[in-house]
Design a protein around this motif. Structure first.
Motif, PDB file in Angstrom:
ATOM      1  N   LEU A  20       0.813  -1.143  -0.067  1.00 55.28           N
ATOM      2  CA  LEU A  20      -0.067  -0.098   0.194  1.00 55.28           C
ATOM      3  C   LEU A  20       0.773   1.128  -0.092  1.00 55.28           C
ATOM      4  O   LEU A  20       0.595   2.384  -0.665  1.00 55.28           O
ATOM      5  CB  LEU A  20      -0.996   0.004   1.306  1.00 55.28           C
ATOM      6  CG  LEU A  20      -1.965   1.091   1.273  1.00 55.28           C
ATOM      7  CD1 LEU A  20      -2.850   1.162  -0.140  1.00 55.28           C
ATOM      8  CD2 LEU A  20      -2.930   0.916   2.494  1.00 55.28           C
ATOM      9  N   SER A  21       1.981   1.352   0.625  1.00 62.23           N
ATOM     10  CA  SER A  21       2.820   2.410   0.795  1.00 62.23           C
ATOM     11  C   SER A  21       3.396   2.514  -0.635  1.00 62.23           C
ATOM     12  O   SER A  21       3.471   3.841  -1.353  1.00 62.23           O
ATOM     13  CB  SER A  21       3.993   2.226   1.926  1.00 62.23           C
ATOM     14  OG  SER A  21       4.996   3.199   1.639  1.00 62.23           O
ATOM     15  N   PHE A  22       3.949   1.553  -1.170  1.00 61.81           N
ATOM     16  CA  PHE A  22       4.446   1.621  -2.636  1.00 61.81           C
ATOM     17  C   PHE A  22       3.591   2.217  -3.549  1.00 61.81           C
ATOM     18  O   PHE A  22       3.621   3.103  -4.505  1.00 61.81           O
ATOM     19  CB  PHE A  22       4.936   0.229  -3.383  1.00 61.81           C
ATOM     20  CG  PHE A  22       5.221   0.476  -4.611  1.00 61.81           C
ATOM     21  CD1 PHE A  22       6.341   0.750  -5.081  1.00 61.81           C
ATOM     22  CD2 PHE A  22       4.151  -0.146  -5.580  1.00 61.81           C
ATOM     23  CE1 PHE A  22       6.605   0.955  -6.634  1.00 61.81           C
ATOM     24  CE2 PHE A  22       4.345  -0.098  -7.025  1.00 61.81           C
ATOM     25  CZ  PHE A  22       5.780   0.414  -7.381  1.00 61.81           C
ATOM     26  N   ILE A  23       2.218   1.801  -3.606  1.00 62.98           N
ATOM     27  CA  ILE A  23       1.160   2.267  -4.448  1.00 62.98           C
ATOM     28  C   ILE A  23       0.746   3.487  -4.240  1.00 62.98           C
ATOM     29  O   ILE A  23       0.346   4.351  -5.120  1.00 62.98           O
ATOM     30  CB  ILE A  23       0.148   1.257  -4.900  1.00 62.98           C
ATOM     31  CG1 ILE A  23      -0.754   1.362  -6.041  1.00 62.98           C
ATOM     32  CG2 ILE A  23      -1.069   1.050  -3.722  1.00 62.98           C
ATOM     33  CD1 ILE A  23      -0.132   1.344  -7.435  1.00 62.98           C
ATOM     34  N   GLY A  24       0.566   3.646  -3.159  1.00 62.02           N
ATOM     35  CA  GLY A  24       0.170   5.165  -2.730  1.00 62.02           C
ATOM     36  C   GLY A  24       1.160   6.096  -3.032  1.00 62.02           C
ATOM     37  O   GLY A  24       0.620   7.151  -3.714  1.00 62.02           O
ATOM     38  N   GLU A  30       2.195  10.525  -9.397  1.00 69.01           N
ATOM     39  CA  GLU A  30       1.702  10.545 -11.019  1.00 69.01           C
ATOM     40  C   GLU A  30       0.742  11.558 -10.862  1.00 69.01           C
ATOM     41  O   GLU A  30       0.499  12.357 -12.000  1.00 69.01           O
ATOM     42  CB  GLU A  30       1.028   9.319 -11.556  1.00 69.01           C
ATOM     43  CG  GLU A  30       2.094   8.572 -11.732  1.00 69.01           C
ATOM     44  CD  GLU A  30       1.685   7.243 -12.469  1.00 69.01           C
ATOM     45  OE1 GLU A  30       2.437   6.125 -12.908  1.00 69.01           O
ATOM     46  OE2 GLU A  30       0.443   6.991 -12.281  1.00 69.01           O
ATOM     47  N   LYS A  31      -0.376  11.423  -9.951  1.00 69.56           N
ATOM     48  CA  LYS A  31      -1.493  12.413  -9.776  1.00 69.56           C
ATOM     49  C   LYS A  31      -1.224  13.841  -9.856  1.00 69.56           C
ATOM     50  O   LYS A  31      -1.825  14.746 -10.312  1.00 69.56           O
ATOM     51  CB  LYS A  31      -2.446  12.018  -8.651  1.00 69.56           C
ATOM     52  CG  LYS A  31      -3.805  12.335  -8.752  1.00 69.56           C
ATOM     53  CD  LYS A  31      -4.590  12.019  -7.601  1.00 69.56           C
ATOM     54  CE  LYS A  31      -5.404  10.573  -8.094  1.00 69.56           C
ATOM     55  NZ  LYS A  31      -6.380  10.269  -7.036  1.00 69.56           N
ATOM     56  N   PHE A  32      -0.054  14.272  -8.856  1.00 67.24           N
ATOM     57  CA  PHE A  32      -0.088  15.518  -8.533  1.00 67.24           C
ATOM     58  C   PHE A  32       1.430  16.194  -9.010  1.00 67.24           C
ATOM     59  O   PHE A  32       1.504  17.341  -8.742  1.00 67.24           O
ATOM     60  CB  PHE A  32      -0.113  15.848  -6.953  1.00 67.24           C
ATOM     61  CG  PHE A  32      -1.546  15.611  -6.380  1.00 67.24           C
ATOM     62  CD1 PHE A  32      -2.818  16.319  -6.908  1.00 67.24           C
ATOM     63  CD2 PHE A  32      -1.638  14.293  -5.410  1.00 67.24           C
ATOM     64  CE1 PHE A  32      -3.892  16.058  -6.479  1.00 67.24           C
ATOM     65  CE2 PHE A  32      -3.034  14.096  -5.246  1.00 67.24           C
ATOM     66  CZ  PHE A  32      -4.055  14.544  -5.564  1.00 67.24           C
ATOM     67  N   ASN A  33       2.183  15.366  -9.759  1.00 70.82           N
ATOM     68  CA  ASN A  33       3.373  15.858 -10.287  1.00 70.82           C
ATOM     69  C   ASN A  33       3.184  17.054 -11.197  1.00 70.82           C
ATOM     70  O   ASN A  33       2.194  16.932 -12.238  1.00 70.82           O
ATOM     71  CB  ASN A  33       4.351  14.702 -10.875  1.00 70.82           C
ATOM     72  CG  ASN A  33       5.584  15.272 -11.485  1.00 70.82           C
ATOM     73  OD1 ASN A  33       6.221  16.128 -10.716  1.00 70.82           O
ATOM     74  ND2 ASN A  33       6.089  14.855 -12.271  1.00 70.82           N
ATOM     75  N   PHE A 101      -8.815   6.507  -4.679  1.00 66.85           N
ATOM     76  CA  PHE A 101      -9.040   5.478  -6.054  1.00 66.85           C
ATOM     77  C   PHE A 101      -8.129   5.838  -6.801  1.00 66.85           C
ATOM     78  O   PHE A 101      -8.106   7.127  -7.454  1.00 66.85           O
ATOM     79  CB  PHE A 101     -10.493   5.610  -6.543  1.00 66.85           C
ATOM     80  CG  PHE A 101     -10.519   4.582  -7.597  1.00 66.85           C
ATOM     81  CD1 PHE A 101     -11.121   3.298  -7.352  1.00 66.85           C
ATOM     82  CD2 PHE A 101     -10.281   4.807  -8.985  1.00 66.85           C
ATOM     83  CE1 PHE A 101     -11.307   2.255  -8.240  1.00 66.85           C
ATOM     84  CE2 PHE A 101     -10.504   4.219  -9.910  1.00 66.85           C
ATOM     85  CZ  PHE A 101     -10.917   2.737  -9.511  1.00 66.85           C
ATOM     86  N   SER A 102      -6.921   4.996  -7.033  1.00 66.45           N
ATOM     87  CA  SER A 102      -5.863   5.419  -7.976  1.00 66.45           C
ATOM     88  C   SER A 102      -5.438   4.271  -8.563  1.00 66.45           C
ATOM     89  O   SER A 102      -5.216   3.036  -8.013  1.00 66.45           O
ATOM     90  CB  SER A 102      -4.776   5.922  -7.168  1.00 66.45           C
ATOM     91  OG  SER A 102      -4.988   7.409  -6.486  1.00 66.45           O
ATOM     92  N   VAL A 103      -5.111   4.321  -9.825  1.00 71.44           N
ATOM     93  CA  VAL A 103      -4.440   3.447 -10.740  1.00 71.44           C
ATOM     94  C   VAL A 103      -3.266   3.823 -11.200  1.00 71.44           C
ATOM     95  O   VAL A 103      -3.421   5.025 -12.104  1.00 71.44           O
ATOM     96  CB  VAL A 103      -5.588   2.580 -11.698  1.00 71.44           C
ATOM     97  CG1 VAL A 103      -4.686   1.726 -12.722  1.00 71.44           C
ATOM     98  CG2 VAL A 103      -6.514   2.121 -10.806  1.00 71.44           C
TER      99      VAL A 103
END
Length: 171
Positions: A20-24, A30-33, A101-103
């Motif tokens: 979970l730490s890795f994927i989070g 990716e989402k906020f860069n 919710f993130s992929v």
């Protein structure tokens, strides 16, 4: 070629917390860069994805966390919760929130987003209302509306990084 997609519940083991730490961390970057500063992203990750925070989240009975794997590789995650603040218009209702919710971007074209979201909805089916808050322009907004979520323009807010949010509700 068909990808093998598996959706697992995180139950709080050390391996689950590492996954979970890795994927989070990866999906937040990716989402906020490019939308917020690197130090702000780093501080956000340190706060929300520390072992201590994840242990608390996974041990809270109000939360359920799912992790998606594609061909054995971690691809995304979701967190459903019944705790926390909710918009005023949802007070007094039996509510669940799809809080995360993130992929990973490289898996957006696979069926993983759809399967992960359908699993979230299955978990939420005993609730009167399900809500999501996500930043404007997020890749998943269309997915959410495709499943009957409606943007509510009477609710407004910003996330911890100062980015304006869109609120979606399904009754």
């Amino acid at each position: 070629m068909t990808n093998r997609i598996v959706i697992n519940f995180c139950i709080g083991t050390e391996q689950d917390r590492r996954t979970l730490s890795f994927i989070g961390k990866a999906t937040i970057k990716e989402k906020f860069n490019g939308r917020v500063s690197e130090p702000a992203i780093t501080a956000y990750i340190e706060h929300h994805y520390s072992d201590h925070t994840l242990r608390g989240e996974l041990n809270n009975i109000s939360n359920q966390v799912l992790v998606a794997f594609v061909d054995g590789e971690v691809a995304g995650y979701a967190r459903i919760t019944t705790k926390g603040e909710r918009p005023e218009i949802l007070q007094g209702k039996s509510v669940a929130r799809i809080a995360d919710f993130s992929v990973l971007e490289r898996f957006h074209e696979t069926a993983v987003r759809k399967l992960l979201f359908e699993k979230c909805l299955c978990i939420c089916k005993t609730r009167q209302t399900v809500w999501i808050s996500e930043h404007e322009g997020a890749a998943d907004l269309t997915l959410f509306t495709d499943y009957g979520f409606i943007k509510n323009t009477t609710i407004s807010g910003v996330n911890e990084l100062g980015i304006p949010l869109v609120y979606l509700i399904k009754e």
